[in-house]
Write an enzyme that holds these catalytic residues in place. Structure first.
Site, PDB file in Angstrom:
ATOM      1  N   GLN A 133       0.968  -1.222  -0.047  1.00 32.38           N
ATOM      2  CA  GLN A 133      -0.079  -0.114  -0.067  1.00 32.38           C
ATOM      3  C   GLN A 133       0.787   1.278  -0.046  1.00 32.38           C
ATOM      4  OE1 GLN A 133      -2.778  -1.999   3.236  1.00 32.38           O
ATOM      5  NE2 GLN A 133      -3.828  -0.152   2.423  1.00 32.38           N
ATOM      6  N   HIS A 160       0.716  -9.297   4.589  1.00 32.36           N
ATOM      7  CA  HIS A 160      -0.236  -8.495   4.528  1.00 32.36           C
ATOM      8  C   HIS A 160      -1.056  -8.324   3.137  1.00 32.36           C
ATOM      9  CE1 HIS A 160      -2.273  -4.640   6.346  1.00 32.36           C
ATOM     10  NE2 HIS A 160      -2.852  -4.841   5.436  1.00 32.36           N
ATOM     11  N   ASN A 166      -1.903 -10.927   8.323  1.00 29.24           N
ATOM     12  CA  ASN A 166      -2.881  -9.861   8.633  1.00 29.24           C
ATOM     13  C   ASN A 166      -4.375 -10.287   7.941  1.00 29.24           C
ATOM     14  OD1 ASN A 166      -3.459  -7.074   9.048  1.00 29.24           O
ATOM     15  ND2 ASN A 166      -4.213  -7.031   6.892  1.00 29.24           N
ATOM     16  N   GLU A 167      -5.319 -10.071   8.831  1.00 24.55           N
ATOM     17  CA  GLU A 167      -6.522 -10.170   8.620  1.00 24.55           C
ATOM     18  C   GLU A 167      -7.040 -11.575   7.696  1.00 24.55           C
ATOM     19  OE1 GLU A 167      -8.428  -6.678   7.020  1.00 24.55           O
ATOM     20  OE2 GLU A 167      -8.452  -6.052   9.061  1.00 24.55           O
TER      21      GLU A 167
HETATM   22  C1  BGC Z   1      -6.428  -3.793   5.982  1.00 27.30           C
HETATM   23  C2  BGC Z   1      -5.701  -2.525   5.435  1.00 27.30           C
HETATM   24  C3  BGC Z   1      -6.627  -1.686   4.772  1.00 27.30           C
HETATM   25  C4  BGC Z   1      -7.625  -1.236   5.977  1.00 27.30           C
HETATM   26  C5  BGC Z   1      -8.488   0.145   5.426  1.00 27.30           C
HETATM   27  C6  BGC Z   1      -7.588  -3.359   6.903  1.00 27.30           C
HETATM   28  O1  BGC Z   1      -8.579  -4.509   6.385  1.00 27.30           O
HETATM   29  O2  BGC Z   1      -5.752  -4.340   6.702  1.00 27.30           O
HETATM   30  O3  BGC Z   1      -4.977  -2.942   4.349  1.00 27.30           O
HETATM   31  O4  BGC Z   1      -6.087  -0.495   4.208  1.00 27.30           O
HETATM   32  O5  BGC Z   1      -8.498  -2.135   6.308  1.00 27.30           O
HETATM   33  O6  BGC Z   1      -9.436  -0.411   4.504  1.00 27.30           O
END
Ligand code: BGC
Length: 419
Positions: free
Chosen positions: A21, A115, A158-159
């Site tokens: 990002q 990520h 991540n997530e």
């Molecule tokens: C993610 C980020 C994203 C942010 C806002 C999160 O779910 O980890 O990568 O930019 O949300 O959308």
């Protein structure tokens, strides 16, 4: 009226980013392929992003200069392992320099291994469907471990729940097989990759490891609590359960989702929304922390993302004040919260567009010049004093719930899982 109370001792105060990002030129990643596919749904490519690959020193300097003491960033697997099994020592050195820059500035590095992006070769082999993906992620963790000597906080993935949720938005065909689901199979594979990774990290002895989970703050239309729980299991709670043996769990919170008999219920048309289309709901963080505590059984929590996309920085400060006030209440309520990392340090590439601006620092899209916003200094001041703001409850939040439940809007909610 806002007043403050002491934050826990040793609290981490910082901001988060992710490689794809902000770095720019992540040309060897699966996401880059997707952005440039002839039939892509992606609005605009990541391109040079914020050029943070070269400007990380300035970014870490601004963060530290404001008073913050932690920086979460991610390693790009695509750079470190450009071809299967082939490791780039130069790229490892790059990320090692980032860790050193943090240390020199008195900033605690919080390093994310994965990520959302994978190398192009991994993407082409099927992403989370590749038969050897768990072994590949273990190997990548072992490789990354070479530069983690003095790193104390490592996020494996991540997530994971977002990656599994993605396909629910019926974008699996668009994303190839990299984001399949919402299948328990994909969830279990990602969980196995996480456990393989924490196994390696635990062996290092000095690293606290965990993953980060997107908390959707599912609230039930009265009478539909069971539907809410069923809806949330493979979207959230399964992933929290996987954290029970971890050193910490990352809590990521932006919004709430109200669940009725057929899933998410749309909010009324006049509700205040952020630039991502999400309800303005700073209370989400407090709920997310309590829910995470309840499902994990009390694993230490680090807020690894929270923030709002807005063009009005004063509103960002309001949102963050409300979120931190909810965090403080959760701590009073027995939640073990070790830090707060705001999303995001910079206006960045929001997985398809630069429009939603989440940054404590603005970035000029032509020159990459950084423009720190008042919110950066404001958060840094709380960090220096190690205090949390406390605000009164917002009756509007309850009013929105009541109105949504009474007369849901006809327009479906934008899908928060779509990145
Ligand atoms: C993610 C980020 C994203 C942010 C806002 C999160 O779910 O980890 O990568 O930019 O949300 O959308």
């Amino acid at each position: 009226m806002t007043h403050t109370t002491a934050a826990p001792d040793g609290f981490l105060w910082g901001a988060s980013t992710a490689g794809h990002q902000i770095e720019g030129g992540n040309t060897n990643s699966g996401h880059w392929l997707l952005e440039h596919a002839p039939d892509t749904h992606v609005e605009e490519p990541s391109g040079d992003a914020c050029d943070s690959y070269h400007r990380y020193g300035e970014d870490i300097g601004l963060l530290a200069g404001a008073g913050l003491n932690a920086y979460r960033f991610s390693l790009e697997w695509a750079r470190i392992e450009p071809a299967k099994g082939e490791v780039s020592r130069a790229q490892l050195d790059h990320y090692r320099r980032m860790i050193d820059t943090c240390r020199d500035a008195g900033v605690e590095p919080v390093v994310t291994l994965h990520h959302f992006t994978v190398p192009a070769w991994q993407y082409q082999e099927g992403g989370w469907y590749a038969p050897d993906v768990v072994d590949r992620f273990r190997f990548f963790t072992e490789t990354a471990a070479r530069i983690l000597d003095d790193v104390s906080w490592v996020v494996t993935i991540n997530e994971p729940n977002m990656m599994v949720n993605q396909a629910e938005a019926k974008i699996d065909t668009e994303w190839g097989v990299n984001f399949p689901g919402p299948s328990p199979h994909a969830a279990q594979v990602i969980a196995a990759a996480h456990h393989a990774s924490t196994g390696v990290l635990r062996g290092l002895g000095h690293v606290r490891s965990g993953w980060t989970v997107a908390n959707q703050v599912y609230q039930a239309v009265p009478g539909y609590e069971r539907e809410r729980d069923d809806w949330g299991y493979w979207r959230e709670d399964y992933f929290l359960e996987q954290s029970r043996e971890d050193d910490f769990v990352g809590v990521q919170s932006y919004l709430r989702t109200i669940i009725g008999p057929d899933g998410p219920v749309p909010f009324p048309d006049d509700v205040e929304r952020t630039l991502t289309g999400w309800e303005y709901y700073p209370e989400a963080l407090g709920h997310a922390l309590r829910h995470t505590r309840d499902v994990t059984g009390g694993v230490p929590m680090l807020v690894t993302e929270n923030g709002m996309a807005t063009s009005d920085d004063a509103r960002r400060i309001d949102y963050t004040t409300g979120a931190l006030s909810g965090l403080a209440d959760a701590v009073d309520d027995g939640c073990d919260v070790r830090g707060y990392l705001h999303w995001s340090l910079l206006d960045n590439y929001e997985w398809g567009s630069f429009r939603p601006t989440f940054g404590l620092i603005g970035v000029d899209r032509e020159t990459f010049a950084r423009a720190p916003r008042p919110s950066l200094g404001w958060l840094g001041d709380l960090a220096r004093r190690n205090v949390l703001p406390r605000t009164a409850a917002r009756p509007e939040a309850d009013a929105v719930f009541a109105a949504t439940v009474a007369a849901p809007a006809a327009t479906p909610e934008p899908d928060p899982t779509r990145k």
